[in-house]
Design a protein around this motif. Structure first.
Motif, mmCIF file in Angstrom:
data_model
loop_
_atom_site.group_PDB
_atom_site.id
_atom_site.type_symbol
_atom_site.label_atom_id
_atom_site.label_comp_id
_atom_site.label_asym_id
_atom_site.label_seq_id
_atom_site.Cartn_x
_atom_site.Cartn_y
_atom_site.Cartn_z
ATOM 1 N N ARG A 1 0.826 -1.206 0.000
ATOM 2 C CA ARG A 1 0.000 0.000 0.000
ATOM 3 C C ARG A 1 0.869 1.269 0.000
ATOM 4 N N ARG A 2 2.002 1.207 0.702
ATOM 5 C CA ARG A 2 2.878 2.389 0.782
ATOM 6 C C ARG A 2 3.621 2.659 -0.521
ATOM 7 N N HIS A 3 3.798 1.611 -1.334
ATOM 8 C CA HIS A 3 4.650 1.769 -2.517
ATOM 9 C C HIS A 3 3.913 1.620 -3.847
ATOM 10 N N ARG A 4 2.689 1.142 -3.813
ATOM 11 C CA ARG A 4 1.951 0.938 -5.058
ATOM 12 C C ARG A 4 0.520 1.435 -4.897
ATOM 13 N N ALA A 5 -0.187 1.460 -6.021
ATOM 14 C CA ALA A 5 -1.581 1.896 -6.005
ATOM 15 C C ALA A 5 -2.447 0.881 -5.270
ATOM 16 N N ARG A 6 -3.628 1.318 -4.840
ATOM 17 C CA ARG A 6 -4.487 0.462 -4.011
ATOM 18 C C ARG A 6 -4.879 -0.816 -4.718
ATOM 19 N N PHE A 7 -5.045 -0.772 -6.062
ATOM 20 C CA PHE A 7 -5.478 -1.979 -6.771
ATOM 21 C C PHE A 7 -4.348 -3.008 -6.893
ATOM 22 N N SER A 8 -3.131 -2.666 -6.482
ATOM 23 C CA SER A 8 -2.019 -3.625 -6.482
ATOM 24 C C SER A 8 -1.864 -4.346 -5.145
ATOM 25 N N VAL A 9 -2.655 -3.963 -4.151
ATOM 26 C CA VAL A 9 -2.531 -4.571 -2.821
ATOM 27 C C VAL A 9 -3.199 -5.943 -2.830
ATOM 28 N N PRO A 10 -2.454 -7.008 -2.497
ATOM 29 C CA PRO A 10 -3.057 -8.349 -2.499
ATOM 30 C C PRO A 10 -4.005 -8.534 -1.310
ATOM 31 N N ARG A 11 -5.253 -8.903 -1.581
ATOM 32 C CA ARG A 11 -6.170 -9.188 -0.482
ATOM 33 C C ARG A 11 -5.778 -10.484 0.207
ATOM 34 N N ASP A 12 -5.311 -11.456 -0.591
ATOM 35 C CA ASP A 12 -4.949 -12.771 -0.054
ATOM 36 C C ASP A 12 -3.434 -12.846 0.110
ATOM 37 N N VAL A 13 -2.997 -13.150 1.322
ATOM 38 C CA VAL A 13 -1.581 -13.342 1.615
ATOM 39 C C VAL A 13 -1.442 -14.723 2.265
ATOM 40 N N VAL A 14 -0.745 -15.623 1.577
ATOM 41 C CA VAL A 14 -0.647 -17.015 2.008
ATOM 42 C C VAL A 14 0.822 -17.333 2.268
ATOM 43 N N PHE A 15 1.105 -17.918 3.433
ATOM 44 C CA PHE A 15 2.474 -18.314 3.767
ATOM 45 C C PHE A 15 2.626 -19.819 3.530
ATOM 46 N N LEU A 16 3.684 -20.193 2.796
ATOM 47 C CA LEU A 16 3.940 -21.589 2.448
ATOM 48 C C LEU A 16 5.329 -22.002 2.914
ATOM 49 N N GLU A 17 5.524 -23.320 3.033
ATOM 50 C CA GLU A 17 6.853 -23.848 3.353
ATOM 51 C C GLU A 17 7.795 -23.726 2.161
ATOM 52 N N GLU A 18 7.249 -23.883 0.962
ATOM 53 C CA GLU A 18 8.032 -23.723 -0.268
ATOM 54 C C GLU A 18 7.077 -23.484 -1.420
ATOM 55 N N LEU A 19 7.598 -22.915 -2.502
ATOM 56 C CA LEU A 19 6.799 -22.701 -3.699
ATOM 57 C C LEU A 19 6.956 -23.908 -4.629
ATOM 58 N N PRO A 20 5.876 -24.321 -5.279
ATOM 59 C CA PRO A 20 6.001 -25.442 -6.221
ATOM 60 C C PRO A 20 6.780 -25.006 -7.463
ATOM 61 N N ARG A 21 7.805 -25.750 -7.809
ATOM 62 C CA ARG A 21 8.640 -25.422 -8.964
ATOM 63 C C ARG A 21 8.842 -26.661 -9.825
ATOM 64 N N ASN A 22 9.133 -26.426 -11.116
ATOM 65 C CA ASN A 22 9.503 -27.550 -11.972
ATOM 66 C C ASN A 22 11.011 -27.763 -11.904
ATOM 67 N N ALA A 23 11.533 -28.673 -12.726
ATOM 68 C CA ALA A 23 12.947 -29.051 -12.631
ATOM 69 C C ALA A 23 13.889 -27.931 -13.050
ATOM 70 N N THR A 24 13.386 -26.902 -13.731
ATOM 71 C CA THR A 24 14.245 -25.785 -14.116
ATOM 72 C C THR A 24 14.068 -24.582 -13.206
ATOM 73 N N GLY A 25 13.281 -24.743 -12.130
ATOM 74 C CA GLY A 25 13.140 -23.669 -11.159
ATOM 75 C C GLY A 25 11.980 -22.738 -11.391
ATOM 76 N N LYS A 26 11.212 -22.937 -12.458
ATOM 77 C CA LYS A 26 10.060 -22.067 -12.692
ATOM 78 C C LYS A 26 8.935 -22.415 -11.724
ATOM 79 N N ILE A 27 8.268 -21.365 -11.226
ATOM 80 C CA ILE A 27 7.162 -21.575 -10.309
ATOM 81 C C ILE A 27 5.949 -22.111 -11.064
ATOM 82 N N LEU A 28 5.342 -23.161 -10.534
ATOM 83 C CA LEU A 28 4.151 -23.756 -11.138
ATOM 84 C C LEU A 28 2.919 -23.097 -10.533
#
Length: 511
Positions: free
Chosen positions: A474-501
Motif C-alpha cells: 500500500r505504501r509503494h503501489r496503487a491500491r489496486f495492487s494490494v493483495p487481499r490474499d496473503v498465504v504463507f507456504l513452506e516452499e513454492l512449487p517449482r519444476n525441474a528448471t526452477g520455474k514456479i508452477l
C-alpha cells in the motif's frame, strides 16, 4: 560488417590463437564437413585440443578425444535410423552429452525431456513426439514401464562396447535437436531448434557474455533446458572444460566452484538465489562470469549477488522459441537491477502497441524479437519460416534502449478496470528482508473481476503477518495492487528448471 564483428569477437575471446597447422586444418575441416551443430562442435574441439579435459562430472573426467570416440561408437550401434526421434531423459553428465551427440551424429533427432515429468507425462511425450527410442538414466526406470524402446545406462554401455567401428561420416540429414517447452500450464510441446549457420550466433553471445576459449564452465542449468543446452553449445565451441553435477546442491556447487577453479557458471535464477542463502565463505570462488536465464531475477537479487561475488552477473532474457532476446551486463544491472538488458548483435527487438506500431520509451507493449536462431516450429507442424516471434510477454524500453519485462500478457489482470502486473508486486515483496521467495498471481473476484494473491516463503526464524505485507504494498503501489490474499507456504512449487508452477498454488476462495 558481420565478418569484421565475428573476427574481432573471436580474437578477443581467444578463438584465433595460433596452433599446430595440421590441427587447425582438421578443426576447420570438421566444421566444414559436420556443420556448426553439436556433432561438428565436438569434432572441431577434439581435432584442435584432443587431450584437453572436456567434461568433469560426478563420476569421471573425459578428454575431448575420448568423448568423441564414445559418441561415435554409440552413433554406430544405436538401433535407430536417420530422421527418427530419440528421447533423452538424463541428468547433467558426460553420459548425456555422449548420447546427445551420438544421436545427432546418426542423423536422428534428440528430444530433450524434462526430468521432472511424471510417468503419465512421459508416456504422453513418447507418443506425441513419436519416439523410436528413449535413452535414460537408471533412476527413471520406474517411470517408463509403459514407454517402449527404452535404453538404460547398462544397455547404452553395451552398445558402445559392441560397435565394431566408430561413425566418422556425416549423415545425409543432420540431426535436429527438439527442446520441450517448460509445460508449466499443461503438456510440453516440442520446439525444433535450428542449427547455427556459422560463427555469428556464438559471437553474438560471447560478445556480451565474455566467455573465453578453454576456460572451465560449470553448467548447473539442466542440459534439457534451453539455457543449459545453449551453454553446452557455447562450451563445446570454446573447447572449454565443462563441469557438471547431476543435482544442484548450493553448498556442493560452491565447493566445486572453489576447488575446480571455475571461471564461469551457467545457471537459472533460483540457483543463484540459493547460493546467496549460504553464509559467506572465507574463500569465495574466483568467478569471472555468472550467467543466468530461464526466469526473472527476484527483486534485489542482482545487486546482492554482485555485492558478494563482484560484478560478474549476466542475465539473458529469452525463450525456447526465440533463443535470446536481450542480455543485461553487470553494468546494466548496477544501474537498473530489474532490466533485461539490450539485444545482442544481430537481434532486432521491438515493443508494439495495440496498433502494431512501436511504442515510445516507458510505454508498455508486446515484445517482438527477430534473430537467426528462432525456432523452426513445433513438432507435428509444418516447418515455420519466422522472421520475428511474439513472445507473449509485455514490456517497455527506457530512453537508453534497455528492456524491462513487465510480465506475461496472460498474467496481467484487470482489477476494477485497472491493469495490474503481478511481477511488479513480486519484485516489491521479494525485497523484504524476511522473504525468501514469493509468487503473486491473479485470482477471480466477485466485485473487481480479479484481484492479486501473494504466496510467500519466509526465511528461517523470520515472521511476517498478512497485514504488514499489505501495508508494505500500500505504501509503494496503487491500491489496486494490494493483495487481499496473503498465504504463507513452506516452499513454492517449482519444476525441474526452477520455474514456479502457478497452477499448483492453493487458490483462495472467490469473494
Amino acid at each position: 560488417m558481420d565478418a569484421f564483428f565475428v573476427a574481432v569477437t573471436m580474437a578477443r575471446r581467444g578463438l584465433l590463437t595460433p596452433g599446430a597447422p595440421w590441427r587447425v586444418a582438421r578443426q576447420f575441416g570438421a566444421l566444414g564437413r559436420w556443420g556448426f551443430g553439436l556433432a561438428g562442435e565436438l569434432r572441431q574441439a577434439a581435432a584442435r585440443s584432443p587431450e584437453r579435459v572436456a567434461v568433469i562430472d560426478d563420476d569421471r573426467e573425459v578428454t575431448y578425444a575420448r568423448l568423441l570416440a564414445r559418441a561415435e561408437r554409440l552413433a554406430t550401434a544405436l538401433p535407430v535410423n536417420a530422421g527418427d526421434r530419440v528421447g533423452l531423459l538424463c541428468r547433467n553428465s558426460a553420459r548425456m552429452i555422449e548420447a546427445l551427440i551420438g544421436v545427432t551424429s546418426k542423423g536422428a533427432d534428440p528430444v530433450l525431456i524434462n526430468t521432472g515429468l511424471s510417468a503419465h507425462q512421459l508416456e504422453t511425450v513418447a507418443e506425441e513426439q513419436d519416439l523410436t527410442a528413449l535413452i535414460h538414466d537408471d533412476e527413471f526406470t520406474g517411470r517408463l514401464a509403459r514407454v517402449p524402446g527404452t535404453l538404460d545406462e547398462r544397455r547404452v554401455e553395451e552398445l558402445i562396447a559392441s560397435a565394431r567401428r566408430a561413425r566418422s561420416e556425416p549423415p545425409v540429414r543432420p540431426g535436429r535437436t527438439v527442446v520441450l517447452t517448460s509445460g508449466t500450464t499443461g503438456m510440453p510441446k516440442g520446439a525444433r531448434r535450428p542449427t547455427p549457420g556459422g560463427f555469428r550466433p556464438l559471437c553474438s553471445m560471447i560478445d556480451r557474455i565474455p566467455l573465453r576459449a578453454g576456460e572451465r564452465i560449470l553448467i548447473a542449468a539442466p542440459l534439457f533446458h534451453t539455457w543449459g543446452f545453449a551453454g553446452l553449445q557455447i562450451a563445446l565451441a570454446l573447447r572449454a572444460t565443462i563441469v557438471l553435477r547431476r543435482r544442484f546442491d548450493p553448498a556442493a556447487v560452491h565447493e566445486t566452484l572453489v576447488e575446480k577453479r571455475i571461471g564461469a557458471l551457467i545457471a537459472v535464477p533460483v540457483m543463484v538465489q540459493q547460493l546467496m542463502e549460504l553464509r559467506p565463505r572465507a574463500k569465495p570462488p574466483a568467478l569471472r562470469i555468472a550467467a543466468v536465464s530461464g526466469s526473472a531475477l527476484p527483486g534485489g537479487l542482482a545487486t546482492r549477488f554482485m555485492d558478494r561475488y563482484g560484478d560478474v552477473l549476466y542475465n539473458l532474457y529469452g525463450s525456447t522459441e526465440a533463443s535470446w532476446v536481450s542480455i543485461a551486463t553487470p553494468a546494466d544491472l548496477r544501474e537498473a537491477p530489474t532490466t533485461a538488458g539490450r539485444p545482442p548483435h544481430g537481434t532486432h527487438l521491438t515493443v508494439l502497441g495495440d496498433d502494431d506500431q512501436p511504442v515510445p520509451p516507458g510505454t508498455t507493449g508486446r515484445i517482438v524479437v527477430g534473430n537467426e536462431m528462432l525456432f523452426e516450429g513445433y513438432t507435428g507442424q509444418e516447418q515455420a519460416s519466422h522472421r520475428t516471434v511474439e513472445l507473449g510477454d509485455l514490456g517497455h524500453l527506457d530512453d537508453r534502449g534497455r528492456l524491462y519485462v513487465d510480465g506475461r500478457a496472460d498474467d496481467m489482470i484487470v482489477s476494477g478496470g485497472e491493469n495490474v502486473f503481478p511481477a511488479e508486486v513480486e519484485d516489491l515483496l521479494a525485497a523484504l528482508p524476511q522473504v525468501r521467495e514469493v509468487a503473486v498471481i491473479g485470482v477471480p473476484d466477485d466485485d473487481w473481476g480479479q484481484r492479486l494473491a501473494a504466496y510467500l516463503v519466509l526465511r528461517p526464524g523470520e515472521r511476517l503477518d498478512p497485514e504488514a505485507v499489505r501495508e508494505h504494498v500500500r505504501r509503494h503501489r496503487a491500491r489496486f495492487s494490494v493483495p487481499r490474499d496473503v498465504v504463507f507456504l513452506e516452499e513454492l512449487p517449482r519444476n525441474a528448471t526452477g520455474k514456479i508452477l502457478a497452477r499448483e498454488l492453493p487458490r483462495p476462495a472467490a469473494g
